[in-house]
Scaffold this active site. Structure first.
Site, short mmCIF file in Angstrom:
data_model
loop_
_atom_site.label_atom_id
_atom_site.label_comp_id
_atom_site.label_asym_id
_atom_site.label_seq_id
_atom_site.Cartn_x
_atom_site.Cartn_y
_atom_site.Cartn_z
N ASN A 51 -8.12 -2.37 -7.03
CA ASN A 51 -7.24 -1.36 -6.43
C ASN A 51 -7.02 -0.23 -7.42
O ASN A 51 -7.55 -0.25 -8.54
CB ASN A 51 -5.92 -1.99 -5.98
CG ASN A 51 -5.22 -2.67 -7.14
OD1 ASN A 51 -4.87 -2.04 -8.13
ND2 ASN A 51 -5.03 -3.98 -7.02
N LYS A 76 -24.03 -18.33 3.72
CA LYS A 76 -22.91 -18.65 4.61
C LYS A 76 -22.09 -17.42 5.00
O LYS A 76 -21.23 -17.49 5.85
CB LYS A 76 -22.00 -19.68 3.95
CG LYS A 76 -22.59 -21.07 4.00
CD LYS A 76 -21.51 -22.10 3.77
CE LYS A 76 -22.11 -23.50 3.83
NZ LYS A 76 -21.33 -24.45 3.05
N PHE A 83 7.80 -5.72 -8.52
CA PHE A 83 7.61 -4.35 -8.04
C PHE A 83 7.18 -4.43 -6.59
O PHE A 83 6.54 -5.40 -6.18
CB PHE A 83 6.51 -3.66 -8.86
CG PHE A 83 7.06 -2.88 -10.02
CD1 PHE A 83 7.74 -3.54 -11.04
CD2 PHE A 83 6.91 -1.50 -10.10
CE1 PHE A 83 8.26 -2.83 -12.12
CE2 PHE A 83 7.43 -0.78 -11.16
CZ PHE A 83 8.10 -1.44 -12.18
N LYS A 104 11.26 -14.31 -2.85
CA LYS A 104 10.63 -14.71 -4.12
C LYS A 104 11.65 -15.05 -5.21
O LYS A 104 11.29 -15.18 -6.37
CB LYS A 104 9.68 -13.59 -4.59
CG LYS A 104 8.61 -13.23 -3.53
CD LYS A 104 7.46 -12.43 -4.10
CE LYS A 104 6.52 -11.97 -2.99
NZ LYS A 104 5.24 -11.47 -3.46
N1 CTP Z 1 2.36 -10.31 -6.39
C1 CTP Z 1 2.03 -11.46 -7.09
N2 CTP Z 1 0.97 -12.23 -6.70
C2 CTP Z 1 0.23 -11.89 -5.64
C3 CTP Z 1 0.54 -10.74 -4.90
C4 CTP Z 1 1.63 -9.96 -5.32
O1 CTP Z 1 2.70 -11.77 -8.06
N3 CTP Z 1 -0.80 -12.66 -5.31
C5 CTP Z 1 3.52 -9.55 -6.85
C6 CTP Z 1 3.23 -8.11 -7.24
O2 CTP Z 1 2.89 -8.03 -8.62
C7 CTP Z 1 4.56 -7.42 -7.01
C8 CTP Z 1 5.17 -8.24 -5.90
O3 CTP Z 1 4.44 -9.44 -5.81
O4 CTP Z 1 5.41 -7.52 -8.15
C9 CTP Z 1 5.17 -7.58 -4.57
O5 CTP Z 1 3.86 -7.29 -4.18
P1 CTP Z 1 3.56 -6.76 -2.73
O6 CTP Z 1 2.08 -6.70 -2.52
O7 CTP Z 1 4.38 -5.52 -2.50
O8 CTP Z 1 4.25 -7.90 -1.89
P2 CTP Z 1 3.71 -9.12 -1.10
O9 CTP Z 1 4.66 -10.23 -1.32
O10 CTP Z 1 2.29 -9.36 -1.42
O11 CTP Z 1 3.96 -8.64 0.36
P3 CTP Z 1 3.16 -7.60 1.28
O12 CTP Z 1 1.76 -7.52 0.76
O13 CTP Z 1 3.26 -8.28 2.60
O14 CTP Z 1 3.92 -6.33 1.21
#
Ligand code: CTP
Length: 395
Positions: A209, A288, A323, A341
């Site tokens: 990303n 696959k 974040f 969380k």
């Molecule tokens: N995060 C994490 N591990 C993951 C995905 C996300 O620790 N596998 C953490 C990110 O570093 C960030 C927080 O979760 O601090 C929120 O990430 P975000 O992508 O906004 O939230 P999600 O819980 O993944 O929810 P969504 O994608 O549905 O918005």
């Protein structure tokens, strides 16, 4: 960053003396008051006028030089200093300092100085390795002086080895660490994650990303300047990790998960800025991977939610900050994440606002706790890092 701070630079007779002009200029740009004291030998390598022009202060060389600014010049300057850096420090001056000899402006000021003192030896490798010099350095260290290890490389005498004065940028970091900020995180262990993760599709391609890591690196730097012991776990970024932090580079979400879980228990504050993807390509053989109408369908699997696991394992005296990047319903979604969380704080970016989010040097953040929210205006990521840590300390 150094507004209201006084830095005394002691320059001795070594070829690296010329590089201190750069350092003096960098310090002035950070709004420090800079005073330079040179040994008589140093004057052979760089003209005092260079320093006078850069610092707007008289460059002091000889103890008996008549100086109108200070009543008893060496004592006054020593008392004004917030930090004194002796760089380059020759073997001769190190010997004098270790022996308590004060026979010129620089050594008398150093002896009278109660401020933190940094010493950057610069000399020929054999001189540096000489046990007498090493003994002197140990003695200075035992008296609370900080010795900045010389770099290795080709020296002015064409020998290759240890003895080079570190570059001014590095000396600057030592000064910043010593005086830039109040040590309100002293004794705290802070774990920061930063950057993107990289998820392999096959040995050649990957998914990632736009995260550059700037926000997380700024938080790590700010926490370090405030006296914390900082560990930075970072996905692949193109910026240098801040000095004086423990740095663990990782690639994938799983690498980050493992590195973070290993270190979470010993951390007082955990700040998860990394842009971890929720999904990664599933590890399936090429045969696959299904193709539909000529299109490749890439099977995905969920990554471990690092933040959620951190929330589950959180000690009662541990502070956990995540974040969130949202494109809509920022506050509601962020509040839901705090609960889901088990977080103490979430820092939300609205990706739709100019100057916020990935890649930029600025950010527009809202600091959200279970019972408060603080919307901040557009500011640099360095400043935002400071505000986030202020909020963590205050809560
Ligand atoms: N995060 C994490 N591990 C993951 C995905 C996300 O620790 N596998 C953490 C990110 O570093 C960030 C927080 O979760 O601090 C929120 O990430 P975000 O992508 O906004 O939230 P999600 O819980 O993944 O929810 P969504 O994608 O549905 O918005």
């Amino acid at each position: 960053m150094l507004q209201g701070k006084t830095v005394v630079l002691g320059v001795t007779g070594s070829i690296a003396a010329y590089k201190i002009a750069n350092l003096a200029s960098m310090l002035v740009k950070q709004h420090a008051e800079v005073h330079v004291i040179m040994t008589e030998n140093a004057v052979n390598f760089i003209n005092p006028i260079t320093f006078e022009t850069l610092t707007n202060h008289k460059c002091l060389v000889d103890t008996f030089d008549r100086n109108f600014q200070f009543h008893v010049a060496h004592v006054n300057l020593a008392a004004q200093a917030d930090v004194m850096l002796i760089a380059p420090a020759s073997a001769d001056v190190i010997g004098k300092l270790a022996g308590g000899i004060a026979d010129d402006m620089l050594t008398t000021t150093a002896l009278a100085c109660k401020a933190p003192m940094l010493i950057a030896p610069a000399m020929n490798t054999y001189m540096y390795e000489n046990p007498i010099l090493q003994d002197n350095l140990r003695k200075l260290e035992s008296c609370g002086k900080e010795i900045i290890e010389p770099a290795s490389g080709m020296l002015a005498c064409r020998d290759i080895g240890k003895g080079k004065m570190p570059e001014p940028e590095i000396l600057m970091q030592y000064i910043l660490r010593t005086i830039a900020m109040e040590k309100d995180l002293a004794g705290k262990r802070v774990l920061v994650t930063a950057g993107p993760t990289r998820e392999a599709i096959d040995p050649v391609r990957y998914i990632t990303n736009y995260s550059t890591g700037k926000m997380g690196y700024a938080i790590a730097q700010n926490a370090m300047l405030r006296g914390a012991k900082v560990t930075l776990v970072s996905g692949p970024c193109n910026i240098l990790p801040p000095m004086f932090t423990e740095f663990y580079p990782v690639i994938s979400a799983q690498d980050m998960y493992e590195a973070v879980m290993e270190r979470q228990a010993e951390s007082d504050i955990v700040i998860m800025t990394a842009a971890v993807a929720d999904y990664r390509p599933a590890q399936v053989s090429e045969e696959k991977i299904k193709k539909k109408d000529g299109e490749l369908i890439l099977p995905l699997t969920r990554t471990n939610d690092i933040l959620r696991t951190l929330g589950e394992k959180k000690r009662s005296d541990q502070f956990l900050c995540g974040f969130s990047m949202e494109t809509q319903n920022m506050l509601e979604n962020s509040r839901a994440k705090i609960r889901k969380k088990n977080l103490d704080m979430i820092v939300a970016n609205n990706l739709k606002v100019d100057g916020a989010g990935f890649g930029t040097d600025t950010n527009v953040i809202t600091i959200i706790t279970p019972d408060s929210e603080q919307e901040l205006p557009l500011m640099s990521k360095a400043e935002a890092a400071g505000r986030i840590l202020d909020a963590i300390i205050a809560s």
